[in-house]
Design a protein around this motif. Structure first.
Motif, PDB file in Angstrom:
ATOM      1  N   VAL A  57       0.719  -1.307   0.048  1.00 40.28           N
ATOM      2  CA  VAL A  57      -0.021   0.036  -0.125  1.00 40.28           C
ATOM      3  C   VAL A  57       0.839   1.421  -0.107  1.00 40.28           C
ATOM      4  O   VAL A  57       0.638   2.216  -0.916  1.00 40.28           O
ATOM      5  CB  VAL A  57      -0.983   0.055   1.397  1.00 40.28           C
ATOM      6  N   ARG A  58       1.899   1.368   0.987  1.00 34.70           N
ATOM      7  CA  ARG A  58       2.783   2.504   0.781  1.00 34.70           C
ATOM      8  C   ARG A  58       3.383   2.748  -0.507  1.00 34.70           C
ATOM      9  O   ARG A  58       3.480   3.644  -0.975  1.00 34.70           O
ATOM     10  CB  ARG A  58       3.965   2.464   1.868  1.00 34.70           C
ATOM     11  N   PHE A  59       3.971   1.580  -1.139  1.00 40.26           N
ATOM     12  CA  PHE A  59       4.721   1.811  -2.492  1.00 40.26           C
ATOM     13  C   PHE A  59       3.621   2.270  -3.585  1.00 40.26           C
ATOM     14  O   PHE A  59       4.046   3.355  -4.381  1.00 40.26           O
ATOM     15  CB  PHE A  59       5.042   0.467  -2.889  1.00 40.26           C
ATOM     16  N   ALA A  60       2.414   1.863  -3.395  1.00 38.69           N
ATOM     17  CA  ALA A  60       1.192   2.241  -4.418  1.00 38.69           C
ATOM     18  C   ALA A  60       1.074   3.791  -4.091  1.00 38.69           C
ATOM     19  O   ALA A  60       0.818   4.498  -5.038  1.00 38.69           O
ATOM     20  CB  ALA A  60       0.035   1.377  -4.184  1.00 38.69           C
ATOM     21  N   ARG A  61       0.792   4.089  -2.926  1.00 37.29           N
ATOM     22  CA  ARG A  61       0.667   5.473  -2.641  1.00 37.29           C
ATOM     23  C   ARG A  61       1.616   6.560  -3.048  1.00 37.29           C
ATOM     24  O   ARG A  61       1.527   7.412  -3.249  1.00 37.29           O
ATOM     25  CB  ARG A  61       0.351   5.750  -1.094  1.00 37.29           C
ATOM     26  N   ALA A  62       2.967   6.144  -2.767  1.00 35.87           N
ATOM     27  CA  ALA A  62       4.187   6.730  -3.271  1.00 35.87           C
ATOM     28  C   ALA A  62       4.262   6.772  -4.953  1.00 35.87           C
ATOM     29  O   ALA A  62       5.133   7.369  -5.381  1.00 35.87           O
ATOM     30  CB  ALA A  62       5.276   6.175  -2.649  1.00 35.87           C
ATOM     31  N   ARG A  63       3.449   5.972  -5.476  1.00 32.08           N
ATOM     32  CA  ARG A  63       3.360   5.818  -6.814  1.00 32.08           C
ATOM     33  C   ARG A  63       4.901   5.376  -7.617  1.00 32.08           C
ATOM     34  O   ARG A  63       5.483   5.910  -8.399  1.00 32.08           O
ATOM     35  CB  ARG A  63       3.116   7.112  -7.617  1.00 32.08           C
ATOM     36  N   VAL A  64       5.452   4.230  -6.979  1.00 35.14           N
ATOM     37  CA  VAL A  64       6.823   3.739  -7.298  1.00 35.14           C
ATOM     38  C   VAL A  64       6.522   2.205  -7.772  1.00 35.14           C
ATOM     39  O   VAL A  64       7.388   2.040  -8.344  1.00 35.14           O
ATOM     40  CB  VAL A  64       7.697   3.864  -6.219  1.00 35.14           C
ATOM     41  N   THR A  65       5.155   1.905  -7.686  1.00 30.31           N
ATOM     42  CA  THR A  65       5.044   0.636  -8.224  1.00 30.31           C
ATOM     43  C   THR A  65       4.755   0.553  -9.741  1.00 30.31           C
ATOM     44  O   THR A  65       4.027   1.213 -10.373  1.00 30.31           O
ATOM     45  CB  THR A  65       3.653  -0.103  -7.707  1.00 30.31           C
ATOM     46  N   PRO A  66       5.662  -0.046 -10.364  1.00 29.66           N
ATOM     47  CA  PRO A  66       5.528  -0.263 -11.989  1.00 29.66           C
ATOM     48  C   PRO A  66       4.630  -1.309 -12.484  1.00 29.66           C
ATOM     49  O   PRO A  66       4.775  -2.295 -12.764  1.00 29.66           O
ATOM     50  CB  PRO A  66       6.988  -0.646 -12.486  1.00 29.66           C
ATOM     51  N   TRP A  67       3.232  -0.698 -12.526  1.00 31.19           N
ATOM     52  CA  TRP A  67       2.077  -1.664 -12.295  1.00 31.19           C
ATOM     53  C   TRP A  67       2.092  -2.715 -13.536  1.00 31.19           C
ATOM     54  O   TRP A  67       1.735  -3.904 -13.479  1.00 31.19           O
ATOM     55  CB  TRP A  67       0.765  -0.857 -12.313  1.00 31.19           C
ATOM     56  N   ARG A  68       2.477  -2.117 -14.749  1.00 33.32           N
ATOM     57  CA  ARG A  68       2.485  -2.711 -16.016  1.00 33.32           C
ATOM     58  C   ARG A  68       3.394  -4.068 -15.673  1.00 33.32           C
ATOM     59  O   ARG A  68       2.830  -5.146 -15.929  1.00 33.32           O
ATOM     60  CB  ARG A  68       2.501  -2.244 -17.129  1.00 33.32           C
ATOM     61  N   GLY A  69       4.377  -3.888 -15.475  1.00 34.59           N
ATOM     62  CA  GLY A  69       5.534  -5.047 -15.210  1.00 34.59           C
ATOM     63  C   GLY A  69       5.112  -5.668 -14.080  1.00 34.59           C
ATOM     64  O   GLY A  69       5.233  -7.082 -14.175  1.00 34.59           O
ATOM     65  N   ALA A  70       4.912  -5.265 -13.003  1.00 41.28           N
ATOM     66  CA  ALA A  70       4.431  -6.015 -11.730  1.00 41.28           C
ATOM     67  C   ALA A  70       3.239  -6.901 -11.838  1.00 41.28           C
ATOM     68  O   ALA A  70       3.357  -8.061 -11.289  1.00 41.28           O
ATOM     69  CB  ALA A  70       4.312  -4.825 -10.633  1.00 41.28           C
ATOM     70  N   LEU A  71       2.320  -6.324 -12.425  1.00 44.03           N
ATOM     71  CA  LEU A  71       1.193  -7.135 -12.475  1.00 44.03           C
ATOM     72  C   LEU A  71       1.456  -8.429 -13.588  1.00 44.03           C
ATOM     73  O   LEU A  71       0.807  -9.330 -13.336  1.00 44.03           O
ATOM     74  CB  LEU A  71       0.035  -6.253 -13.288  1.00 44.03           C
ATOM     75  N   LEU A  72       2.344  -8.268 -14.532  1.00 44.57           N
ATOM     76  CA  LEU A  72       2.490  -9.196 -15.417  1.00 44.57           C
ATOM     77  C   LEU A  72       3.310 -10.359 -14.796  1.00 44.57           C
ATOM     78  O   LEU A  72       3.016 -11.297 -14.861  1.00 44.57           O
ATOM     79  CB  LEU A  72       3.412  -8.783 -16.490  1.00 44.57           C
ATOM     80  N   LEU A  73       4.230  -9.917 -14.158  1.00 40.13           N
ATOM     81  CA  LEU A  73       4.963 -11.079 -13.125  1.00 40.13           C
ATOM     82  C   LEU A  73       3.956 -11.607 -12.037  1.00 40.13           C
ATOM     83  O   LEU A  73       4.080 -13.108 -11.931  1.00 40.13           O
ATOM     84  CB  LEU A  73       6.160 -10.544 -12.190  1.00 40.13           C
ATOM     85  N   THR A  74       3.242 -11.045 -11.466  1.00 42.79           N
ATOM     86  CA  THR A  74       2.267 -11.503 -10.487  1.00 42.79           C
ATOM     87  C   THR A  74       1.045 -12.456 -11.015  1.00 42.79           C
ATOM     88  O   THR A  74       1.029 -13.513 -10.552  1.00 42.79           O
ATOM     89  CB  THR A  74       1.752 -10.451  -9.622  1.00 42.79           C
TER      90      THR A  74
END
Length: 246
Positions: A57-74
């Motif tokens: 949650v903290r990473f998401a709020r700080a907008r540092v999560t690379p959503w496209r790549g992270a969601l692909l791996l996950t």
């Protein structure tokens, strides 16, 4: 039980301070305490979720999560984590895989993290979704998140910045742990869930407190290198002891 609570608290404190959940070490501590190995993944994955949910949650709020790549791996790893949770495994194989994974974890923690400028991903970075599959399966099978193995490969291939990789590892651990628990519950049924809940409540409280303190210390006081080396020492010691006792 008091010693186990302290061990879980310290593990959560150390792992949270470097962005991981600690599932492999929780499982090993339970195994060394002679808890029924069939409920170990349920407890460890639940503790993982408690520790990394806040980080994600903290990473998401700080907008540092690379959503496209992270969601692909996950998304690639999650079905494998579910299958790992469903897979029957004997006690000897379980403890051998667990001990080996802990030793490998200790090694990954002392590898360079690539905190310098990112010059661009290497061609090997494209293979990361394929690597996520066995890591997800291992996560569900023995009750770990898999992110502690994924992160070093992401650093070595210059997949993204250090903060983006930490955010990705947290999300990877969180989702794999959820899918792994689902598989474990389908395999073991309500009986194992009841046993895990009875034993696990004080341990979940311990990791919740330890995880929050670890995040605070990492941000305010302790150098990341010292924390990683301390975590590697704890993890390696537990893994070697588990293998020698086996």
């Amino acid at each position: 039980m008091a010693a186990l609570i302290v061990g879980f608290f310290l593990t959560a404190l150390l792992y949270a301070s470097v962005g991981f959940g600690g599932g492999s070490t929780y499982t090993a501590l339970l195994a060394l305490s002679e808890v029924d190995y069939r409920i170990l993944p349920l407890l460890s994955l639940a503790c993982n979720i408690v520790v990394v949910a806040g980080s994600s949650v903290r990473f998401a709020r700080a907008r540092v999560t690379p959503w496209r790549g992270a969601l692909l791996l996950t998304a690639t790893a999650a079905p494998a984590a579910f299958l790992g949770g469903l897979t029957p495994i004997g006690e000897s194989a379980f403890l051998t895989i667990l001990g080996g994974s802990l030793v490998l974890t200790a090694i990954t923690l002392i590898l360079p993290t690539g905190d310098g400028p990112v010059s661009g991903p290497t061609r090997f970075a494209r293979a990361m979704p394929f690597l996520a599959v066995p890591l997800g399966y291992l996560a569900g099978l023995v009750g770990i998140g898999g992110g502690i193995f994924l992160a070093p490969f992401l650093h070595l291939t210059k997949w993204n910045s250090a903060r983006a990789i930490a955010a990705t590892a947290s999300l990877f651990i969180l989702v794999n742990s959820l899918f792994g628990i689902a598989g474990q519950l389908l395999k073991g049924g309500a009986g194992r869930l009841g046993a895990a809940v009875e034993l696990g409540l004080p341990l979940l409280i311990a990791v919740a407190v330890g995880g929050q303190i670890g995040s605070f210390l990492a941000l305010k006081y302790l150098p990341q290198r010292w924390i990683r080396l301390g975590t590697a020492a704890l993890t390696g010691w537990v893994g070697v002891r588990l293998l020698l006792n086996f």
